[in-house]
Each structure stands twice: as structure tokens, then as C-alpha cells.
Design an enzyme around this catalytic site. Structure first.
Site, PDB file in Angstrom:
ATOM      1  N   HIS A  70       0.850  -1.191   0.000  1.00 51.69           N
ATOM      2  CA  HIS A  70       0.000   0.000   0.000  1.00 51.69           C
ATOM      3  C   HIS A  70       0.887   1.243   0.000  1.00 51.69           C
ATOM      4  O   HIS A  70       1.964   1.223   0.581  1.00 51.69           O
ATOM      5  CB  HIS A  70      -0.916   0.016   1.235  1.00 51.69           C
ATOM      6  CG  HIS A  70      -2.085   0.922   1.074  1.00 51.69           C
ATOM      7  ND1 HIS A  70      -2.034   2.255   1.398  1.00 51.69           N
ATOM      8  CD2 HIS A  70      -3.324   0.695   0.580  1.00 51.69           C
ATOM      9  CE1 HIS A  70      -3.198   2.805   1.117  1.00 51.69           C
ATOM     10  NE2 HIS A  70      -4.001   1.883   0.619  1.00 51.69           N
ATOM     11  N   GLU A  75      -7.827  -5.370  -0.298  1.00 48.14           N
ATOM     12  CA  GLU A  75      -8.339  -6.140  -1.428  1.00 48.14           C
ATOM     13  C   GLU A  75      -8.314  -7.648  -1.193  1.00 48.14           C
ATOM     14  O   GLU A  75      -9.087  -8.388  -1.791  1.00 48.14           O
ATOM     15  CB  GLU A  75      -7.543  -5.810  -2.695  1.00 48.14           C
ATOM     16  CG  GLU A  75      -7.542  -4.344  -3.076  1.00 48.14           C
ATOM     17  CD  GLU A  75      -8.866  -3.844  -3.598  1.00 48.14           C
ATOM     18  OE1 GLU A  75      -9.904  -4.172  -2.995  1.00 48.14           O
ATOM     19  OE2 GLU A  75      -8.876  -3.132  -4.600  1.00 48.14           O
TER      20      GLU A  75
END
Ligand code: ACO
Length: 359
Positions: free
Chosen positions: A246, A301
Site C-alpha cells: 500500500h 483487497e
């Protein structure tokens, strides 16, 4: 020049705060822990948009206003548009969304909030050769989305799990799709244009397009013993492991655990969760070995994929469901940008050839 605008601050916002070092997410003054499992899509939309749209309905009127918007979209767009079904679900949802007249009104905002809920099940059914199912005004937006997908009214647990997903992804600072929506809003192009920009940015595999490939990865790995060799081979090929890493978080993405909790409450296929946990542990170990200087942790996700799969969505539609949650954030950011922001217009440094001086 900051490649990828990394570490550049481009807005003040009252909408959300992403603390990447501590792994905390605040949305409109509430931590994700306070919201997940306790807030409906309708309540979240009111919390985020109420202050930005003067005519936003009173809290007890929001469900009916959204239900009316769903019916309107079904009758005026789903039942009249002729669709190029060779396109994928996200492209079709984007195309149908583009048929909503642009504007800045609360009616436009309500239609945009309802759009992925109506269009996603409709395009999935049409692509499967089935008739779209009309919305049911007695259901919440989450329950009606699942009803339009399958034709049966979901149980409270399914609707609650989808609500948890939708509010968990409702907003997340200045991520790529939200920034895209704010750029378009800053030109005063209208809320439909801003949301279309958001959908377009979201669909990329480095952003909201990652969860579909997570399912492909789990299916290809198949068993816990195969996790390490498969993941090693993928990294040897230069692939990225979907659902990991991320830009902001240097610890575990707090949304991953909110969604894992929702999967457990749903009582979904435990074998699938056990496989996913084994793959996650193997991936984290390998990423630590291979990238010791860069903390790469599980992102939202990974468990998005498992939750949406358990709710019956096919992987190719996961990004549409993400858009259903994130439209709330896109709209609120668009209104915030219009209320206080200037036209977004950064600069570039020209590094190309210069014209020859006259001889
Ligand atoms: N798998 C393998 N390596 C990775 C991964 C990954 N998932 N993520 C980052 N890396 C590596 C990069 O290859 C790079 O290595 P290098 O320095 O040797 O070239 C290093 O880690 C840093 O990567 P960046 O691309 O600079 O990190 P950035 O902050 O730009 O990327 C991103 C963040 C795009 C999310 C990235 O981690 C990624 O591609 N992840 C996989 C896709 C994914 O899960 N996307 C969903 C993100 S969550 C969301 O958008 C809702």
C-alpha cells in the site's frame, strides 16, 4: 517533481484520515472499528454527504429516497439502454452511469449512489442471458443489491456483511480514484463526470481492480502446500502479489481485519478462509524475505475478494461493488472540492528537446 505525487498534500478534508504508521482509519470523526458492523450504507451516505448537500433527506427518509432512485434508474436506463455485452461489467456500469444527466443536485447525487447497486446486478444477469430483476423499495440498498443479483431476498446476515464492506471502503483519503474525482469536480464538470473519473481510476489493477486477481491467485494455488512455490514463481516472473502492499500503510491495512471479521460472521466456507490465511502468511513471509527494506502487508483487497465471493458476486464484478461503496466518498470529496478548492492544475517540468535556434 514527486513521482506519483507521493507525499504531496493536495487537500484539506473533513472526510477521512488514513494513519499509515499506526494502521488507523477515521471516517467523519469515527474510527473504522466504531463503524464496521454498526452502520448501514444509508447512514454512511448521510454522515458523509449531509453537510455538503443542503437538500439531503432527513435520516429516516434516506432509504426511501435511495429506493426511488434505484427504481428510476431501472426504468429509465436498464430497461431502455441497449448494451454492448462484449464489454466487461465495470465498463458496462461506467457506460450506464454516463447516461445519467450531469449536474450538482441532490437528485443527481442520489442517482449516482444508487447506480452501481442497480447496474451491477443488471449487467451481470444480462451477460449471463438472464432478465434483470427490478428493485424492491422495501429493502435496504445492500439487501436490494443482493436481491437484484439473485432474485431472492437475502438474509439479514448477508445484507449486514455487504453493508460492512460498503462502509469499510466508503472513503480513504486522497487515493487515486478520489483524487481523480476531485480533479474533475474542480473544473465544475458535474457530479456524474466526477464519479465517472472515479470509476475509471478505480478499475486499474493497482487500485480497485486487485480483488478479482486475488481469487485467480487462490484458485491457481489450490492448496496450502502449494502456496510458497506458487508465490515464489510469481515474484520470479516479476509479478506483484495482489492484495499486498500500500502507498500509505506501513502496517496491516485495518480494513483487512474488518472484512475478515465480516467473513467469519457470515459463516462462509471455512475451507476457503483457511486456504486464504495460509496464502496470506506465505506471501507475507516471502515479501519480508525479498523486500526487507519495504514493509509490504495485507491490504483491503485480499479479504474483499473472499467476502464478495462469499456473497455471490463473480470476481469480474468486484470492482463494481467497490464502486458502490466508494461513490459515497467520491461524491463527498467532489462537493468538498467545489466548496473550498481551486481548479486543480499542477505543473510539469519539460525534459524534451528544445527548438533549434535560428541559424
Ligand atoms: N508484490 C510484490 N512486490 C511489491 C508489491 C506486491 N504486492 N507491492 C509493492 N511491491 C514492491 C515493488 O515492486 C517495489 O519494489 P522495488 O523497489 O524493488 O521496485 C517496492 O515494493 C515499492 O513499490 P511501489 O510500487 O513503489 O509502491 P507503491 O506505493 O507505489 O504501490 C501498490 C502501492 C500499487 C498498492 C503496490 O503495493 C501494488 O502494486 N500492490 C498490488 C496491487 C494491489 O493489491 N492493489 C490494491 C491496493 S489497495 C487499494 O487501492 C484499494
Amino acid at each position: 517533481m514527486s513521482n506519483g505525487l507521493e507525499n504531496i498534500v493536495a487537500a484539506h478534508t473533513v472526510l477521512s484520515d488514513v494513519d499509515g504508521a499506526a494502521g488507523r482509519l477515521i471516517i467523519c470523526g469515527h474510527s473504522l472499528d466504531e463503524l464496521a458492523g454498526r452502520t448501514s450504507f444509508e447512514q454512511m451516505a448521510g454522515r458523509m454527504l449531509g453537510g455538503f448537500l443542503p437538500d439531503w433527506p432527513a435520516p429516516d427518509a434516506v432509504p426511501a429516497a435511495l429506493a426511488a432512485a434505484r427504481r428510476d434508474l431501472f426504468e429509465t436506463i436498464v430497461q431502455t439502454a441497449s448494451l454492448p455485452l462484449r464489454l466487461g461489467p465495470v465498463e458496462l456500469v461506467r457506460a450506464l452511469t454516463a447516461l445519467i444527466p450531469d449536474g450538482e443536485s441532490v437528485e443527481t447525487a442520489l442517482k449516482l449512489l444508487a447506480a452501481p447497486a442497480v447496474f451491477t446486478p443488471a449487467v451481470l444477469r444480462l451477460r449471463a442471458g438472464l432478465e434483470p430483476i427490478a428493485p424492491d423499495a422495501t429493502l435496504s440498498q445492500a439487501a436490494d443489491t443482493l436481491h437484484m443479483l439473485t432474485g431472492t431476498t437475502p438474509g439479514p446476515q448477508q445484507a449486514a456483511a455487504l453493508d460492512t464492506y460498503l462502509i469499510t471502503v466508503a472513503d480513504h483519503g486522497l487515493n487515486a480514484s478520489t483524487f481523480a474525482a476531485r480533479v474533475v469536480a474542480s473544473t465544475r464538470a458535474g457530479l456524474v463526470s466526477a464519479v465517472l473519473a472515479g470509476i475509471s481510476a478505480l478499475k486499474g489493477p493497482l487500485h480497485g481492480g486487485a480483488p478479482g486477481p486475488v481469487i485467480e491467485m487462490l484458485d491457481a494455488i489450490g492448496s496450502a502446500q502449494n502456496a510458497r512455490p506458487w508465490l515464489e514463481a510469481a515474484l520470479d516472473r516479476g509479478d506483484r502479489l495482489m492484495g499486498f502492499g500500500h502507498r500509505i500503510y506501513r502496517v496491516r491495512d485495518p480494513r483487512a481485519d474488518a472484512l475478515k471479521g465480516a467473513i467469519r460472521e457470515l459463516g462462509a466456507d471455512t475451507g476457503r478462509l483457511v486456504l486464504a490465511e495460509a496464502v496470506e502468511q506465505a506471501a507475507l513471509a516471502i515479501l519480508r524475505e525479498r523486500k526487507p527494506d519495504r514493509t509490504l502487508e495485507t491490504n483491503v483487497e485480499f479479504y474483499t475478494a473472499l467476502l464478495l465471493e462469499a456473497l455471490g458476486f463473480p470476481p469480474e464484478a468486484f470492482t463494481c461493488v467497490f464502486a458502490l461503496g466508494r461513490t459515497t466518498g467520491w461524491l463527498a470529496h467532489a462537493r468538498e472540492q467545489i466548496a473550498g478548492g481551486k481548479l486543480v492544475r499542477p505543473q510539469s517540468v519539460y525534459v524534451g528537446p528544445r527548438p533549434q535556434a535560428a541559424a
